[in-house]
Design a protein around this motif. Sequence first.
Motif, mmCIF file in Angstrom:
data_model
loop_
_atom_site.group_PDB
_atom_site.id
_atom_site.type_symbol
_atom_site.label_atom_id
_atom_site.label_comp_id
_atom_site.label_asym_id
_atom_site.label_seq_id
_atom_site.Cartn_x
_atom_site.Cartn_y
_atom_site.Cartn_z
ATOM 1 N N THR A 122 0.823 -1.215 0.000
ATOM 2 C CA THR A 122 0.000 0.000 0.000
ATOM 3 C C THR A 122 0.854 1.261 0.000
ATOM 4 O O THR A 122 0.514 2.237 -0.644
ATOM 5 C CB THR A 122 -0.953 0.041 1.214
ATOM 6 N N ASP A 123 1.970 1.218 0.714
ATOM 7 C CA ASP A 123 2.841 2.381 0.804
ATOM 8 C C ASP A 123 4.290 1.906 0.736
ATOM 9 O O ASP A 123 4.829 1.432 1.747
ATOM 10 C CB ASP A 123 2.567 3.125 2.112
ATOM 11 N N PRO A 124 4.931 2.031 -0.434
ATOM 12 C CA PRO A 124 6.309 1.554 -0.558
ATOM 13 C C PRO A 124 7.281 2.227 0.421
ATOM 14 O O PRO A 124 8.251 1.620 0.843
ATOM 15 C CB PRO A 124 6.685 1.902 -1.998
ATOM 16 N N SER A 126 6.789 2.784 3.463
ATOM 17 C CA SER A 126 6.701 2.136 4.773
ATOM 18 C C SER A 126 7.673 0.975 4.893
ATOM 19 O O SER A 126 8.019 0.565 5.993
ATOM 20 C CB SER A 126 5.278 1.625 5.026
ATOM 21 N N GLY A 127 8.087 0.420 3.739
ATOM 22 C CA GLY A 127 8.997 -0.723 3.763
ATOM 23 C C GLY A 127 8.310 -2.020 4.115
ATOM 24 O O GLY A 127 8.960 -3.013 4.409
ATOM 25 N N LEU A 128 6.959 -2.030 4.075
ATOM 26 C CA LEU A 128 6.215 -3.232 4.446
ATOM 27 C C LEU A 128 5.382 -3.749 3.286
ATOM 28 O O LEU A 128 4.926 -2.999 2.430
ATOM 29 C CB LEU A 128 5.286 -2.936 5.627
ATOM 30 N N ILE A 129 5.182 -5.047 3.318
ATOM 31 C CA ILE A 129 4.303 -5.714 2.367
ATOM 32 C C ILE A 129 3.272 -6.488 3.189
ATOM 33 O O ILE A 129 3.594 -7.033 4.242
ATOM 34 C CB ILE A 129 5.102 -6.638 1.414
ATOM 35 N N LEU A 142 9.658 -5.415 3.093
ATOM 36 C CA LEU A 142 9.834 -5.529 1.643
ATOM 37 C C LEU A 142 11.216 -6.071 1.285
ATOM 38 O O LEU A 142 11.378 -6.713 0.251
ATOM 39 C CB LEU A 142 9.645 -4.164 0.988
ATOM 40 N N SER A 143 12.195 -5.823 2.145
ATOM 41 C CA SER A 143 13.562 -6.268 1.858
ATOM 42 C C SER A 143 13.668 -7.788 1.758
ATOM 43 O O SER A 143 14.565 -8.307 1.099
ATOM 44 C CB SER A 143 14.530 -5.747 2.920
#
Length: 172
Positions: A122-124, A126-129, A142-143
């Motif tokens: 939703t928000d790249p 944020s670093g989260l998926i 995301l990493s």
Amino acid sequence: MSLTLRSCAVPISTPLFLLLIITLLPLTGTATQDNSSDLHKVLHRHGLPAGLFPQSVRSYDLDQTGRLEVHLDRPCLAQYETRVFFDSVVKANLSFGQLKVFEGMSRQELFLWLPVKDIIVTDPSSGLILIDIGLAFKHLSLSRFEDPPICRSHSGLLLKVGGRKGVGFRDQ
């Protein structure tokens, strides 16, 4: 040399006709690609990390509606945070930042294999998926999905996505 089409009376030269066919051909039907790095580029263009699918991608089909079908060499297991099972064909609807209504992918949670429903960024920044496994949502970094994982044979896996097929009580 000229070619006259039956539906119109305008003569078209052969080189112009071939150019027209070559130009319009990719716009019809489904685009099929045979290179997993092309799939990773497609994912990246849609705001998704390249490592959502393993290295063993043989080909993929992406139609104009966003229906994505990924073909792997064989069913296999990959490791992210937990183990993930990929069937030989994985299907999903691709749009910007999301893969929805998955078929052919499940994730191990404790001792259960749960089908992956959606993957959403939703928000790249944020670093989260977000991984939707039906019963719960998992927020992962995301990493973890930057590089395509190696997919190993699933021969040791006793339970598949459908559960305990054929295992149960018998009438005595």
